[in-house]
Design a protein around this motif. Structure first.
Motif, PDB file in Angstrom:
ATOM      1  N   THR A 165      26.855 -30.766 -27.631  1.00  0.00           N
ATOM      2  CA  THR A 165      26.692 -30.944 -26.207  1.00  0.00           C
ATOM      3  C   THR A 165      26.145 -32.352 -25.962  1.00  0.00           C
ATOM      4  N   ASP A 166      26.450 -32.918 -24.805  1.00  0.00           N
ATOM      5  CA  ASP A 166      26.115 -34.315 -24.561  1.00  0.00           C
ATOM      6  C   ASP A 166      24.625 -34.613 -24.695  1.00  0.00           C
ATOM      7  N   SER A 167      23.788 -33.674 -24.307  1.00  0.00           N
ATOM      8  CA  SER A 167      22.345 -33.950 -24.266  1.00  0.00           C
ATOM      9  C   SER A 167      21.715 -34.101 -25.644  1.00  0.00           C
ATOM     10  N   VAL A 168      22.414 -33.703 -26.700  1.00  0.00           N
ATOM     11  CA  VAL A 168      21.838 -33.819 -28.041  1.00  0.00           C
ATOM     12  C   VAL A 168      22.592 -34.804 -28.926  1.00  0.00           C
ATOM     13  N   LYS A 169      23.686 -35.357 -28.429  1.00  0.00           N
ATOM     14  CA  LYS A 169      24.454 -36.314 -29.237  1.00  0.00           C
ATOM     15  C   LYS A 169      23.583 -37.488 -29.636  1.00  0.00           C
ATOM     16  N   GLY A 170      23.670 -37.847 -30.918  1.00  0.00           N
ATOM     17  CA  GLY A 170      22.875 -38.949 -31.433  1.00  0.00           C
ATOM     18  C   GLY A 170      21.481 -38.543 -31.877  1.00  0.00           C
ATOM     19  N   ARG A 171      21.062 -37.327 -31.537  1.00  0.00           N
ATOM     20  CA  ARG A 171      19.720 -36.856 -31.933  1.00  0.00           C
ATOM     21  C   ARG A 171      19.793 -35.673 -32.891  1.00  0.00           C
ATOM     22  N   PHE A 172      20.766 -34.801 -32.694  1.00  0.00           N
ATOM     23  CA  PHE A 172      20.910 -33.595 -33.524  1.00  0.00           C
ATOM     24  C   PHE A 172      22.115 -33.747 -34.439  1.00  0.00           C
ATOM     25  N   THR A 173      22.005 -33.149 -35.621  1.00  0.00           N
ATOM     26  CA  THR A 173      23.116 -33.146 -36.568  1.00  0.00           C
ATOM     27  C   THR A 173      23.287 -31.748 -37.154  1.00  0.00           C
ATOM     28  N   ILE A 174      24.488 -31.216 -37.041  1.00  0.00           N
ATOM     29  CA  ILE A 174      24.787 -29.929 -37.659  1.00  0.00           C
ATOM     30  C   ILE A 174      25.459 -30.171 -39.001  1.00  0.00           C
ATOM     31  N   SER A 175      25.088 -29.369 -39.980  1.00  0.00           N
ATOM     32  CA  SER A 175      25.704 -29.470 -41.298  1.00  0.00           C
ATOM     33  C   SER A 175      25.710 -28.083 -41.923  1.00  0.00           C
ATOM     34  N   ARG A 176      26.381 -27.956 -43.032  1.00  0.00           N
ATOM     35  CA  ARG A 176      26.430 -26.654 -43.689  1.00  0.00           C
ATOM     36  C   ARG A 176      26.576 -26.830 -45.185  1.00  0.00           C
ATOM     37  N   ASP A 177      26.096 -25.831 -45.896  1.00  0.00           N
ATOM     38  CA  ASP A 177      26.233 -25.764 -47.347  1.00  0.00           C
ATOM     39  C   ASP A 177      26.856 -24.412 -47.641  1.00  0.00           C
ATOM     40  N   ASN A 178      28.160 -24.390 -47.856  1.00  0.00           N
ATOM     41  CA  ASN A 178      28.843 -23.114 -48.048  1.00  0.00           C
ATOM     42  C   ASN A 178      28.447 -22.434 -49.357  1.00  0.00           C
ATOM     43  N   ALA A 179      27.994 -23.209 -50.318  1.00  0.00           N
ATOM     44  CA  ALA A 179      27.530 -22.611 -51.574  1.00  0.00           C
ATOM     45  C   ALA A 179      26.262 -21.794 -51.350  1.00  0.00           C
ATOM     46  N   LYS A 180      25.516 -22.167 -50.314  1.00  0.00           N
ATOM     47  CA  LYS A 180      24.276 -21.450 -49.995  1.00  0.00           C
ATOM     48  C   LYS A 180      24.431 -20.555 -48.770  1.00  0.00           C
ATOM     49  N   ASN A 181      25.649 -20.486 -48.233  1.00  0.00           N
ATOM     50  CA  ASN A 181      25.895 -19.671 -47.031  1.00  0.00           C
ATOM     51  C   ASN A 181      24.933 -20.032 -45.899  1.00  0.00           C
ATOM     52  N   THR A 182      24.707 -21.315 -45.720  1.00  0.00           N
ATOM     53  CA  THR A 182      23.702 -21.762 -44.767  1.00  0.00           C
ATOM     54  C   THR A 182      24.239 -22.879 -43.884  1.00  0.00           C
ATOM     55  N   VAL A 183      23.898 -22.800 -42.612  1.00  0.00           N
ATOM     56  CA  VAL A 183      24.189 -23.889 -41.684  1.00  0.00           C
ATOM     57  C   VAL A 183      22.856 -24.423 -41.170  1.00  0.00           C
ATOM     58  N   TYR A 184      22.800 -25.724 -40.969  1.00  0.00           N
ATOM     59  CA  TYR A 184      21.566 -26.400 -40.590  1.00  0.00           C
ATOM     60  C   TYR A 184      21.730 -27.105 -39.247  1.00  0.00           C
ATOM     61  N   LEU A 185      20.599 -27.321 -38.606  1.00  0.00           N
ATOM     62  CA  LEU A 185      20.559 -28.164 -37.415  1.00  0.00           C
ATOM     63  C   LEU A 185      19.363 -29.102 -37.551  1.00  0.00           C
ATOM     64  N   GLN A 186      19.654 -30.354 -37.864  1.00  0.00           N
ATOM     65  CA  GLN A 186      18.603 -31.372 -37.941  1.00  0.00           C
ATOM     66  C   GLN A 186      18.376 -31.910 -36.536  1.00  0.00           C
ATOM     67  N   MET A 187      17.151 -31.819 -36.063  1.00  0.00           N
ATOM     68  CA  MET A 187      16.826 -32.230 -34.702  1.00  0.00           C
ATOM     69  C   MET A 187      15.805 -33.359 -34.753  1.00  0.00           C
ATOM     70  N   ASN A 188      16.211 -34.523 -34.304  1.00  0.00           N
ATOM     71  CA  ASN A 188      15.340 -35.696 -34.275  1.00  0.00           C
ATOM     72  C   ASN A 188      15.077 -36.119 -32.834  1.00  0.00           C
ATOM     73  N   SER A 189      14.068 -36.947 -32.664  1.00  0.00           N
ATOM     74  CA  SER A 189      13.725 -37.462 -31.330  1.00  0.00           C
ATOM     75  C   SER A 189      13.654 -36.333 -30.306  1.00  0.00           C
ATOM     76  N   LEU A 190      12.937 -35.307 -30.662  1.00  0.00           N
ATOM     77  CA  LEU A 190      12.877 -34.130 -29.802  1.00  0.00           C
ATOM     78  C   LEU A 190      12.182 -34.435 -28.485  1.00  0.00           C
ATOM     79  N   LYS A 191      12.641 -33.754 -27.449  1.00  0.00           N
ATOM     80  CA  LYS A 191      12.110 -33.920 -26.097  1.00  0.00           C
ATOM     81  C   LYS A 191      11.589 -32.573 -25.588  1.00  0.00           C
ATOM     82  N   PRO A 192      10.667 -32.597 -24.645  1.00  0.00           N
ATOM     83  CA  PRO A 192      10.186 -31.320 -24.089  1.00  0.00           C
ATOM     84  C   PRO A 192      11.321 -30.435 -23.561  1.00  0.00           C
ATOM     85  N   GLU A 193      12.364 -31.035 -23.052  1.00  0.00           N
ATOM     86  CA  GLU A 193      13.477 -30.252 -22.517  1.00  0.00           C
ATOM     87  C   GLU A 193      14.317 -29.581 -23.611  1.00  0.00           C
ATOM     88  N   ASP A 194      14.017 -29.882 -24.869  1.00  0.00           N
ATOM     89  CA  ASP A 194      14.674 -29.177 -25.980  1.00  0.00           C
ATOM     90  C   ASP A 194      13.994 -27.845 -26.290  1.00  0.00           C
TER      91      ASP A 194
END
Length: 124
Positions: free
Chosen positions: A61-90
């Motif tokens: 979504t536009d409000s998180v572009k450049g700050r959040f990164t989604i990734s996944r490790d299928n060997a671990k059956n896990t998806v991640y959300l790295q959230m940087n530069s967090l704001k109160p509205e998050d």
């Protein structure tokens, strides 16, 4: 039985970072797209980010572009959300979800399975 279990939420100051994890079990996770949604108090659940089954296609979504990164490790059956530069509205409860169908990443009712959610609170 399919289970999605989120972790990594918490309280952080504005400008800080958190990494959310979503561990899946009971399904062939490597064949499922993974997504993150969030719901703030008094608001509807909204799309945050999604990844195709391979991780080769990601959308945000536009409000998180450049700050959040989604990734996944299928060997671990896990998806991640790295959230940087967090704001109160998050601040929200963050949910992970998975779906087998391709595309339509932004639409919550396209997803087949959901986790219970993890609280993220960003203080100003």
């Amino acid at each position: 039985q399919v289970q999605l279990v989120e972790s990594g939420g918490g309280l952080v100051q504005a400008g800080g970072s958190l990494r959310l994890s979503c561990a899946a079990s009971g399904l062939p996770f490597s064949r499922y797209s993974g997504g993150w949604f969030r719901q703030a108090p008094g608001k509807e659940r909204e799309f945050v980010a999604a990844s195709s089954w391979s991780g080769g296609n990601t959308v945000y979504t536009d409000s998180v572009k450049g700050r959040f990164t989604i990734s996944r490790d299928n060997a671990k059956n896990t998806v991640y959300l790295q959230m940087n530069s967090l704001k109160p509205e998050d601040t929200a409860v963050y949910y992970c979800a998975t779906k087998k169908s391709v595309g339509a990443y932004y639409t919550a009712n396209e997803y087949d399975y959901w986790g219970q959610g993890t609280q993220v609170t960003v203080s100003s």
